[in-house]
Design a protein around this motif. Structure first.
Motif, PDB file in Angstrom:
ATOM      1  N   ARG A  54      25.253  33.508  40.781  1.00 41.60           N
ATOM      2  CA  ARG A  54      26.059  35.090  40.522  1.00 41.60           C
ATOM      3  C   ARG A  54      25.583  35.154  38.999  1.00 41.60           C
ATOM      4  N   LYS A  55      25.601  34.111  38.814  1.00 40.07           N
ATOM      5  CA  LYS A  55      24.879  33.819  37.333  1.00 40.07           C
ATOM      6  C   LYS A  55      23.992  35.032  36.754  1.00 40.07           C
ATOM      7  N   SER A  56      22.837  33.712  37.782  1.00 40.71           N
ATOM      8  CA  SER A  56      21.381  35.560  37.242  1.00 40.71           C
ATOM      9  C   SER A  56      21.404  36.380  38.441  1.00 40.71           C
ATOM     10  N   LEU A  57      22.501  36.616  39.473  1.00 41.33           N
ATOM     11  CA  LEU A  57      22.937  38.211  39.862  1.00 41.33           C
ATOM     12  C   LEU A  57      23.660  38.957  38.442  1.00 41.33           C
ATOM     13  N   GLY A  58      24.422  38.353  37.353  1.00 43.57           N
ATOM     14  CA  GLY A  58      24.968  38.569  36.437  1.00 43.57           C
ATOM     15  C   GLY A  58      26.622  39.031  36.987  1.00 43.57           C
ATOM     16  N   GLY A  59      26.762  37.805  37.931  1.00 43.76           N
ATOM     17  CA  GLY A  59      28.480  38.113  38.135  1.00 43.76           C
ATOM     18  C   GLY A  59      29.546  37.796  37.432  1.00 43.76           C
ATOM     19  N   PRO A  60      30.619  37.315  37.500  1.00 46.39           N
ATOM     20  CA  PRO A  60      31.475  36.927  37.036  1.00 46.39           C
ATOM     21  C   PRO A  60      31.162  35.209  37.310  1.00 46.39           C
ATOM     22  N   ARG A  61      31.404  34.472  35.978  1.00 47.57           N
ATOM     23  CA  ARG A  61      31.304  32.467  36.295  1.00 47.57           C
ATOM     24  C   ARG A  61      32.658  32.355  37.002  1.00 47.57           C
ATOM     25  N   ILE A  62      33.245  33.009  36.805  1.00 45.81           N
ATOM     26  CA  ILE A  62      34.823  32.287  38.009  1.00 45.81           C
ATOM     27  C   ILE A  62      35.030  33.419  38.919  1.00 45.81           C
ATOM     28  N   VAL A  63      36.066  33.271  40.120  1.00 45.06           N
ATOM     29  CA  VAL A  63      36.175  34.240  40.652  1.00 45.06           C
ATOM     30  C   VAL A  63      37.232  33.706  41.244  1.00 45.06           C
ATOM     31  N   TYR A  64      38.675  34.517  40.671  1.00 46.41           N
ATOM     32  CA  TYR A  64      40.337  33.555  40.240  1.00 46.41           C
ATOM     33  C   TYR A  64      40.354  34.013  41.420  1.00 46.41           C
ATOM     34  N   SER A  65      41.306  35.096  42.529  1.00 50.56           N
ATOM     35  CA  SER A  65      41.142  35.692  43.689  1.00 50.56           C
ATOM     36  C   SER A  65      40.403  34.277  44.601  1.00 50.56           C
ATOM     37  N   ARG A  66      39.446  33.947  44.286  1.00 49.61           N
ATOM     38  CA  ARG A  66      38.820  32.854  45.723  1.00 49.61           C
ATOM     39  C   ARG A  66      39.406  32.097  45.347  1.00 49.61           C
ATOM     40  N   GLU A  67      40.237  31.320  44.070  1.00 53.36           N
ATOM     41  CA  GLU A  67      40.619  29.513  43.165  1.00 53.36           C
ATOM     42  C   GLU A  67      41.640  29.702  44.180  1.00 53.36           C
ATOM     43  N   MET A  68      42.632  30.875  43.976  1.00 53.30           N
ATOM     44  CA  MET A  68      44.277  30.867  44.279  1.00 53.30           C
ATOM     45  C   MET A  68      43.914  30.553  45.884  1.00 53.30           C
ATOM     46  N   ALA A  69      42.950  31.288  46.541  1.00 55.08           N
ATOM     47  CA  ALA A  69      43.588  30.993  47.660  1.00 55.08           C
ATOM     48  C   ALA A  69      42.788  29.442  48.444  1.00 55.08           C
ATOM     49  N   ILE A  70      42.022  28.608  47.598  1.00 54.63           N
ATOM     50  CA  ILE A  70      42.099  27.949  47.611  1.00 54.63           C
ATOM     51  C   ILE A  70      42.424  26.560  47.154  1.00 54.63           C
ATOM     52  N   LEU A  71      43.455  26.751  46.024  1.00 52.63           N
ATOM     53  CA  LEU A  71      44.075  25.733  45.582  1.00 52.63           C
ATOM     54  C   LEU A  71      45.545  25.955  46.544  1.00 52.63           C
ATOM     55  N   ASP A  72      45.717  27.012  47.035  1.00 51.75           N
ATOM     56  CA  ASP A  72      47.035  26.962  48.753  1.00 51.75           C
ATOM     57  C   ASP A  72      46.872  26.544  49.264  1.00 51.75           C
ATOM     58  N   ARG A  73      45.872  25.619  50.067  1.00 47.84           N
ATOM     59  CA  ARG A  73      45.331  24.650  50.824  1.00 47.84           C
ATOM     60  C   ARG A  73      45.625  23.777  50.259  1.00 47.84           C
ATOM     61  N   PHE A  74      45.356  23.530  48.726  1.00 53.42           N
ATOM     62  CA  PHE A  74      45.452  21.852  48.428  1.00 53.42           C
ATOM     63  C   PHE A  74      46.781  21.629  48.546  1.00 53.42           C
ATOM     64  N   ARG A  75      47.966  22.788  48.486  1.00 57.83           N
ATOM     65  CA  ARG A  75      49.116  22.670  47.909  1.00 57.83           C
ATOM     66  C   ARG A  75      50.070  22.410  48.891  1.00 57.83           C
ATOM     67  N   ALA A  76      49.192  21.867  50.330  1.00 54.71           N
ATOM     68  CA  ALA A  76      50.155  21.429  51.275  1.00 54.71           C
ATOM     69  C   ALA A  76      50.386  19.758  51.584  1.00 54.71           C
ATOM     70  N   LEU A  77      49.231  19.510  50.301  1.00 58.10           N
ATOM     71  CA  LEU A  77      49.380  18.088  49.495  1.00 58.10           C
ATOM     72  C   LEU A  77      50.230  17.452  48.774  1.00 58.10           C
ATOM     73  N   GLY A  78      51.426  18.488  47.870  1.00 58.27           N
ATOM     74  CA  GLY A  78      52.543  18.191  47.258  1.00 58.27           C
ATOM     75  C   GLY A  78      51.699  18.679  46.147  1.00 58.27           C
TER      76      GLY A  78
END
Ligand SMILES: C=C(O[C@@H]1C=C(C(=O)O)C=C[C@H]1O)C(=O)O
Length: 99
Positions: A54-78
């Protein structure tokens, strides 16, 4: 796009009644920890490869929407699961994540 399927549910663990039973479970814990470390290394490498692309393509460093979806999965662990998910995301950022 290929999707990784959800893993099968884990079988129940009978509570051991003697030291041999405890030792047997410890063997399984050691194997699980080794696999967890391997998977974390793999996850970190995957995340860093995407970050570099993404860096070489000029995109953002972080994709917050994707990170929120990932954290949703880990929320199952409390609450500790959310902390763990955030640590994994930070590991994936590596150098890209540092200000
Ligand atoms: C790996 C990616 O890039 C970043 C890292 C993520 C991760 O480690 O899971 C998720 C989103 C992005 O902030 C991605 O977009 O998939």
């Amino acid at each position: 796009m290929r999707h990784v399927s959800e893993p099968a549910p884990l079988p129940e663990i009978p509570v051991p009644s003697d030291q041999d039973g405890i030792d047997l479970l410890r063997v399984e814990i050691d194997a699980a920890d080794a696999e967890i470390v391997r998977l974390i290394q793999r996850r970190t490498a995957l995340s860093q490869a995407i970050g570099q692309a993404r860096k070489s393509l000029g995109g953002p460093r972080i994709v917050y929407s994707r990170e929120m979806a990932i954290l949703d999965r880990f929320r199952a662990l409390g609450p500790a699961g959310t902390d763990l998910g955030m640590l994994l995301l930070a590991m994936g950022r590596g150098k890209l994540g540092r200000k």
